[in-house]
Design a protein around this motif. Structure first.
Motif, PDB file in Angstrom:
ATOM      1  N   HIS A 152       3.931 -55.996 -12.426  1.00 51.45           N
ATOM      2  CA  HIS A 152       4.184 -55.890 -11.434  1.00 51.45           C
ATOM      3  C   HIS A 152       2.713 -55.411 -10.463  1.00 51.45           C
ATOM      4  O   HIS A 152       3.574 -54.894  -9.467  1.00 51.45           O
ATOM      5  N   PHE A 156       7.284 -53.268  -6.424  1.00 57.99           N
ATOM      6  CA  PHE A 156       8.914 -52.922  -6.345  1.00 57.99           C
ATOM      7  C   PHE A 156       9.657 -53.074  -5.085  1.00 57.99           C
ATOM      8  O   PHE A 156       9.211 -52.483  -4.757  1.00 57.99           O
ATOM      9  N   ASP A 158      12.096 -51.279  -4.262  1.00 63.24           N
ATOM     10  CA  ASP A 158      12.811 -50.505  -4.429  1.00 63.24           C
ATOM     11  C   ASP A 158      12.842 -49.266  -5.423  1.00 63.24           C
ATOM     12  O   ASP A 158      12.533 -49.960  -6.333  1.00 63.24           O
ATOM     13  N   GLU A 161      14.021 -50.528  -8.802  1.00 60.40           N
ATOM     14  CA  GLU A 161      13.677 -51.353  -9.526  1.00 60.40           C
ATOM     15  C   GLU A 161      12.580 -51.152 -10.283  1.00 60.40           C
ATOM     16  O   GLU A 161      12.687 -51.435 -11.836  1.00 60.40           O
ATOM     17  N   GLU A 164      14.623 -49.395 -13.724  1.00 62.28           N
ATOM     18  CA  GLU A 164      14.615 -50.526 -13.919  1.00 62.28           C
ATOM     19  C   GLU A 164      13.758 -50.769 -15.751  1.00 62.28           C
ATOM     20  O   GLU A 164      13.530 -51.226 -16.542  1.00 62.28           O
ATOM     21  N   GLN A 165      12.202 -51.109 -14.501  1.00 60.20           N
ATOM     22  CA  GLN A 165      10.989 -50.731 -15.336  1.00 60.20           C
ATOM     23  C   GLN A 165      10.741 -49.803 -16.345  1.00 60.20           C
ATOM     24  O   GLN A 165      10.464 -50.055 -17.406  1.00 60.20           O
ATOM     25  N   ARG A 193       6.467 -52.155   0.208  1.00 62.59           N
ATOM     26  CA  ARG A 193       6.684 -52.567  -1.537  1.00 62.59           C
ATOM     27  C   ARG A 193       6.526 -51.003  -2.223  1.00 62.59           C
ATOM     28  O   ARG A 193       5.496 -50.825  -1.442  1.00 62.59           O
TER      29      ARG A 193
END
Length: 292
Positions: A152, A156, A158, A161, A164-165, A193
């Motif tokens: 990544h 992200f 937000d 997200e 979640e990772q 971001r």
């Protein structure tokens, strides 16, 4: 270099020998013994919050900091990171304490402590607590960490997200991190971001590219350490193993080893109560002195 007075506030900055400013927190400034917490690669000083709060409550001076290129500390201009810079930062912070501190070092922080105590200044630390790290480590475990850090690069959209990772990376942890918990770990770019707090240049430096080249040096340093040593390892760690622990104990036969069976490499986050209790117990054994 700075003096003790310059880090006496609860949250401040420490200026390293080359001018890079490091973010630090000091809890219980007048307490003793002083504890110096050094986090792992890719972490921040906030990894120690629960333990530092608890031990400060028992009367210890607790100093935690963000390594250069991490968290709120400054990045190296040009992204030219070398191991010796991190070693020098640790030496400077230890010398700035009112008396030799006990180092609590996770992963990278523990390895830096071995270099300092085994090569540079044997009496700079009163004792060392190594958190799930040995001079030789399991390559697969480190590669898993680096794969997470290198994923990544575009960040992200937000906090959800990002949460979640992290949940996918740490599936054994219950629940997901909140926005408040994630805020110290992410930075908003000009494009809106969110990206991880560390300098991406760290991932291309010799700390990553040539880390295994340092293992003979680290093993030699470990054999030279005379300060009391405690190794706290995670029973579910993929970075240290029975083989690497046994090898370390042969190099430093005076070291004590305690395994926390339910913890992974992220020992302080996985089993913080047990982790903190073991440090408090170890402190009480040093010279037969109480921690308060």
């Amino acid at each position: 270099m700075v003096t003790v007075a310059s880090i006496a506030d609860s949250s401040s900055r420490f200026t390293a020998a080359d001018g890079v400013r490091l973010a630090i927190d000091v809890r219980q400034p007048e307490g003793r013994p002083p504890l110096l917490f050094a986090h792992g690669f890719g972490q921040t000083r906030h990894a120690w919050t629960a333990t530092a709060d608890a031990l400060a409550g028992e009367g210890c001076r607790c100093v935690s900091f963000d390594s250069r290129g991490h968290g709120e500390s400054e990045r190296v201009p040009g992204g030219d990171y070398h191991m010796e810079q991190f070693v020098a930062d640790l030496v400077g912070l230890a010398r700035a304490q009112p008396e030799p501190p006990v180092l609590v070092g996770a992963s990278m922080g523990g390895l830096l402590g071995l270099v300092v105590a085994g090569e540079i200044e044997p009496t700079l630390f009163r004792a060392l607590v190594l958190v799930d790290i040995t001079p030789r480590w399991e390559t697969a475990g480190v590669e898993r960490i680096l794969a997470f850090m290198q994923a990544h690069p575009d960040g992200f959209a937000d906090y959800a997200e990002a949460a979640e990772q992290i949940a996918a990376y740490l599936p054994h942890r219950p629940g997901r991190k909140s926005e408040d918990q994630l805020r110290p770990l992410l930075r908003e770019g000009a494009d809106g971001r969110l990206r991880w707090h560390w300098d991406p240049a760290l991932l291309g430096g010799d700390l990553v590219r040539e880390s295994e080249r340092y293992q003979p040096r680290l093993m030699s340093a470990a054999a030279n350490v005379r300060a009391p040593l405690l190794l706290l390892s995670g029973g579910r760690s993929d970075v240290v193993s029975r083989d690497t622990v046994d090898e370390f104990l042969r190099l430093a036969p005076h070291a004590e080893h305690v395994e926390l069976p339910r913890a992974t490499h992220m020992v302080a986050g996985d089993a913080n109560d047990a982790f903190t209790r073991e440090i408090a117990r170890f402190l009480r054994t040093l010279d037969g002195e109480a921690t308060h």
